[in-house]
Design a protein around this motif. Structure first.
Motif, PDB file in Angstrom:
ATOM      1  N   MET A   1       0.720  -1.071  -0.039  1.00 29.36           N
ATOM      2  CA  MET A   1      -0.081  -0.078   0.246  1.00 29.36           C
ATOM      3  C   MET A   1       1.010   1.278  -0.003  1.00 29.36           C
ATOM      4  N   VAL A   2       2.106   1.386   0.614  1.00 31.40           N
ATOM      5  CA  VAL A   2       2.943   2.469   0.618  1.00 31.40           C
ATOM      6  C   VAL A   2       3.255   2.732  -0.737  1.00 31.40           C
ATOM      7  N   ALA A   3       3.807   1.536  -1.308  1.00 27.40           N
ATOM      8  CA  ALA A   3       4.158   1.594  -2.764  1.00 27.40           C
ATOM      9  C   ALA A   3       3.052   2.049  -3.602  1.00 27.40           C
ATOM     10  N   ALA A   4       1.805   1.537  -3.261  1.00 31.58           N
ATOM     11  CA  ALA A   4       0.618   1.890  -4.262  1.00 31.58           C
ATOM     12  C   ALA A   4       0.262   3.538  -4.076  1.00 31.58           C
ATOM     13  N   ALA A   5       0.434   3.847  -2.783  1.00 36.57           N
ATOM     14  CA  ALA A   5       0.102   5.307  -2.532  1.00 36.57           C
ATOM     15  C   ALA A   5       1.384   6.366  -3.358  1.00 36.57           C
ATOM     16  N   ALA A   6       2.548   5.575  -3.169  1.00 36.01           N
ATOM     17  CA  ALA A   6       3.753   6.456  -3.977  1.00 36.01           C
ATOM     18  C   ALA A   6       3.222   6.553  -5.426  1.00 36.01           C
ATOM     19  N   LEU A   7       2.839   5.221  -6.019  1.00 35.95           N
ATOM     20  CA  LEU A   7       2.466   5.282  -7.310  1.00 35.95           C
ATOM     21  C   LEU A   7       1.107   6.287  -7.603  1.00 35.95           C
ATOM     22  N   SER A   8       0.368   6.334  -6.865  1.00 40.98           N
ATOM     23  CA  SER A   8      -0.700   7.086  -6.899  1.00 40.98           C
ATOM     24  C   SER A   8      -0.645   8.752  -7.164  1.00 40.98           C
ATOM     25  N   GLU A   9       0.452   9.037  -6.267  1.00 39.15           N
ATOM     26  CA  GLU A   9       1.056  10.220  -6.181  1.00 39.15           C
ATOM     27  C   GLU A   9       1.526  10.923  -7.801  1.00 39.15           C
ATOM     28  N   MET A  10       2.181   9.596  -8.334  1.00 36.80           N
ATOM     29  CA  MET A  10       2.703  10.099  -9.809  1.00 36.80           C
ATOM     30  C   MET A  10       1.707   9.940 -10.720  1.00 36.80           C
ATOM     31  N   VAL A  11       0.568   8.894 -10.705  1.00 36.29           N
ATOM     32  CA  VAL A  11      -0.194   8.619 -11.701  1.00 36.29           C
ATOM     33  C   VAL A  11      -1.364   9.884 -11.554  1.00 36.29           C
ATOM     34  N   THR A  12      -1.970   9.915 -10.379  1.00 27.85           N
ATOM     35  CA  THR A  12      -3.144  10.656 -10.121  1.00 27.85           C
ATOM     36  C   THR A  12      -3.012  12.004  -9.543  1.00 27.85           C
ATOM     37  N   GLY A  13      -2.019  12.163  -9.031  1.00 28.82           N
ATOM     38  CA  GLY A  13      -1.459  13.451  -8.371  1.00 28.82           C
ATOM     39  C   GLY A  13      -2.177  13.324  -6.518  1.00 28.82           C
ATOM     40  N   PHE A  14      -2.635  12.151  -6.656  1.00 33.85           N
ATOM     41  CA  PHE A  14      -2.912  11.880  -5.058  1.00 33.85           C
ATOM     42  C   PHE A  14      -2.030  12.403  -3.647  1.00 33.85           C
ATOM     43  N   ASP A  15      -2.693  13.358  -2.867  1.00 34.75           N
ATOM     44  CA  ASP A  15      -1.688  14.110  -2.105  1.00 34.75           C
ATOM     45  C   ASP A  15      -1.880  13.334  -0.490  1.00 34.75           C
ATOM     46  N   GLY A  16      -2.172  12.194  -0.651  1.00 41.91           N
ATOM     47  CA  GLY A  16      -2.181  11.421   0.847  1.00 41.91           C
ATOM     48  C   GLY A  16      -1.121  10.508   1.133  1.00 41.91           C
ATOM     49  N   ALA A  17       0.004  10.390   0.200  1.00 40.85           N
ATOM     50  CA  ALA A  17       0.851   9.296   0.120  1.00 40.85           C
ATOM     51  C   ALA A  17       1.604   9.243   1.552  1.00 40.85           C
ATOM     52  N   THR A  18       2.228  10.468   2.157  1.00 43.98           N
ATOM     53  CA  THR A  18       2.977  10.648   3.294  1.00 43.98           C
ATOM     54  C   THR A  18       2.246  10.372   4.396  1.00 43.98           C
ATOM     55  N   GLU A  19       1.062  10.877   4.567  1.00 45.33           N
ATOM     56  CA  GLU A  19       0.113  10.332   5.847  1.00 45.33           C
ATOM     57  C   GLU A  19      -0.174   9.082   5.810  1.00 45.33           C
ATOM     58  N   GLN A  20      -0.351   8.229   4.536  1.00 47.74           N
ATOM     59  CA  GLN A  20      -0.644   6.801   4.673  1.00 47.74           C
ATOM     60  C   GLN A  20       0.395   6.302   5.178  1.00 47.74           C
ATOM     61  N   ARG A  21       1.583   6.457   4.833  1.00 53.23           N
ATOM     62  CA  ARG A  21       3.112   5.977   5.273  1.00 53.23           C
ATOM     63  C   ARG A  21       2.931   6.122   6.732  1.00 53.23           C
ATOM     64  N   ASP A  22       2.774   7.266   6.939  1.00 53.83           N
ATOM     65  CA  ASP A  22       2.836   7.490   8.499  1.00 53.83           C
ATOM     66  C   ASP A  22       1.775   6.737   9.373  1.00 53.83           C
ATOM     67  N   LEU A  23       0.850   6.655   8.862  1.00 50.33           N
ATOM     68  CA  LEU A  23      -0.237   5.735   9.646  1.00 50.33           C
ATOM     69  C   LEU A  23       0.184   4.388   9.707  1.00 50.33           C
ATOM     70  N   ILE A  24       0.614   3.732   8.638  1.00 48.21           N
ATOM     71  CA  ILE A  24       0.980   2.467   8.555  1.00 48.21           C
ATOM     72  C   ILE A  24       2.015   2.057   9.443  1.00 48.21           C
ATOM     73  N   ALA A  25       3.064   2.933   9.461  1.00 42.84           N
ATOM     74  CA  ALA A  25       4.215   2.780  10.472  1.00 42.84           C
ATOM     75  C   ALA A  25       3.865   2.681  11.642  1.00 42.84           C
ATOM     76  N   SER A  26       2.907   3.797  12.081  1.00 47.11           N
ATOM     77  CA  SER A  26       2.580   3.907  13.460  1.00 47.11           C
ATOM     78  C   SER A  26       1.672   2.891  14.167  1.00 47.11           C
ATOM     79  N   LEU A  27       1.310   1.787  13.177  1.00 43.26           N
ATOM     80  CA  LEU A  27       0.665   0.498  13.624  1.00 43.26           C
ATOM     81  C   LEU A  27       1.527  -0.480  13.763  1.00 43.26           C
ATOM     82  N   GLY A  28       3.005  -0.149  13.608  1.00 45.88           N
ATOM     83  CA  GLY A  28       4.058  -1.291  13.690  1.00 45.88           C
ATOM     84  C   GLY A  28       4.142  -2.228  12.624  1.00 45.88           C
ATOM     85  N   LEU A  29       3.472  -1.544  11.618  1.00 48.07           N
ATOM     86  CA  LEU A  29       3.681  -2.473  10.377  1.00 48.07           C
ATOM     87  C   LEU A  29       4.818  -1.934   9.556  1.00 48.07           C
ATOM     88  N   PRO A  30       5.358  -2.829   8.655  1.00 51.83           N
ATOM     89  CA  PRO A  30       6.395  -2.390   7.803  1.00 51.83           C
ATOM     90  C   PRO A  30       6.016  -1.364   6.824  1.00 51.83           C
TER      91      PRO A  30
END
Ligand SMILES: NC(=O)c1ccc[n+]([C@@H]2O[C@H](COP(=O)([O-])OP(=O)(O)OC[C@H]3O[C@@H](n4cnc5c(N)ncnc54)[C@H](O)[C@@H]3O)[C@@H](O)[C@H]2O)c1
Ligand SMILES: [Zn+2]
Length: 351
Positions: free
Chosen positions: A261-290
């Motif tokens: 999902m972290v990779a897919a969010a980064a891809l989204s940023e490039m493909v659609t201009g999605f602006d939540g990739a950093t937030e998504q990565r931070d949330l996933i990391a905060s749950l103790g997930l890689p």
């Protein structure tokens, strides 16, 4: 809470969610012609298997119980063949039922057996991991592993899925996090308030609401497109890269989906201009997930992605986000895909 999956007007599968369901309500749908129940479990939950077997025996059914190997080892063809043989020996027949009790690996194996034994017998699942409850046990996809992940599989619904919240409340943190990854996936593709629940509460997110919201998303998507001709593909958010990472790194499914999902969010940023990739990565990391898989070689990931079922004539398809709750399926160009892999630490190995 009762959720249903429908095909047209017909209810093809029901999902019961609540506390105390194992002890309280009838486990199997009412139906004539069932005389035996085969109970398939995995080592972590054999005790629960015994409880269920006793209950069903008390209701007058013949029971036969089998414990499959733990985790992905249950999804091997050799294991499946052995189960068919034992069902045959026990005289399990067309009108009977297979109850799968365990995590996603077990319900995948049990679902595959139920769909194919005697050309199909009824399946009922009792998921015992959060990942199973929000995702794997629901939606009627089950598969076994041949080389690539989940290479041989079937679409066939369990008639009923019983999610006992008391069971999930006992889970260790690692399993809450892995299930949280799939729950978040449902949030990202279909329910922003599910994402908000994890932002507010972390792994302490209230399970009743997490399961309820995630199952709502999945049941709605599956009801709209059971055999994944179109819309159902959005459930694969994070999975194109995630599955490759799972095999290449030997990670658990939930952990690999987190990285995917972290990779897919980064891809989204490039493909659609999605602006939540950093937030998504931070949330996933905060749950103790890689959020990275730095030990994995890019060549191996690309080779595994080439085996992916989500491929078509136009190349590999990826689920990306336009916004949280707004997914799209795209054919991404190889340069962007490599940049997305680099975002999770997967880069060409330097000599
Ligand atoms: N069919 C689908 O639509 C679908 C969707 C998502 C994932 N999956 C599959 O699901 C699998 C991953 O799911 P999973 O992580 O639940 O797998 P799993 O069955 O391997 O369970 C993970 C671990 O938890 C243990 N466990 C199970 N219940 C427990 C409990 N109550 N307490 C303590 N330990 C317990 C298991 O023994 C196992 O070691 C993968 O094989 C994946 O491909 C399928
Ligand atoms: Zn998954």
């Amino acid at each position: 809470m009762r959720h249903v999956i429908t095909e047209g007007e017909e209810v093809v599968s029901e999902i019961l969610v609540g506390p105390g369901l194992i002890d309280g309500s009838p486990l199997l749908p009412e139906r004539d012609g069932r005389s035996q129940v085969a109970i398939l479990t995995q080592p972590a939950v054999t005790g629960l298997g015994e409880v269920v077997a006793e209950r069903l025996a008390a209701e007058g059914y013949g029971t036969v119980s089998m414990t499959l190997p733990d985790g992905e080892a249950a999804k091997r063809m050799g294991v499946i063949e052995d189960v068919y043989r034992r069902l045959g020996t026990a005289g399990v027949a067309r009108g009977d039922t297979i109850v799968g009790i365990g995590g996603g690996a077990l319900t995948d194996a049990a679902g595959f057996v139920a769909a194919t034994y005697m050309r199909g017998v009824e399946a009922v699942f009792i998921p015992t991991t959060l990942l199973g409850a929000v995702d794997a046990a629901i939606g009627g996809k089950s598969a076994v592993n041949v080389d690539g992940k989940n290479l041989a599989g079937v679409f066939r619904h369990p008639t009923r899925v019983v999610v006992d919240l008391d069971l999930l409340a006992e889970l260790p943190e690692s399993l809450l996090a892995e299930g949280g990854a799939e729950a978040l996936k449902s949030g990202y593709i279909g329910d922003p308030s599910l994402v908000a629940l994890y932002e507010t509460h972390g792994l302490g997110a209230p399970l009743a609401e997490v399961v309820d919201r995630a199952v709502t998303v999945k049941a709605e998507v599956v009801s709209s497109d059971f055999t994944e001709r179109g819309r159902r593909a959005i459930l694969n958010y994070g999975h194109t890269i995630g599955h490759a990472v799972e095999v290449a790194a030997g990670m658990s499914h939930g952990d690999a989906v987190a990285v995917g999902m972290v990779a897919a969010a980064a891809l989204s940023e490039m493909v659609t201009g999605f602006d939540g990739a950093t937030e998504q990565r931070d949330l996933i990391a905060s749950l103790g997930l890689p959020v990275e898989a730095p030990t994995v070689s890019r060549a191996r990931v690309e080779e595994l992605m080439a085996l992916d079922k989500k491929r078509d004539d136009g190349g590999l398809r990826f689920v990306v986000l336009e916004a949280v709750g707004r997914p799209a399926v795209v054919h991404a160009d190889p340069t962007s895909v490599r940049a997305a892999l680099a975002a999770v630490g997967i880069e060409e190995q330097k000599p």
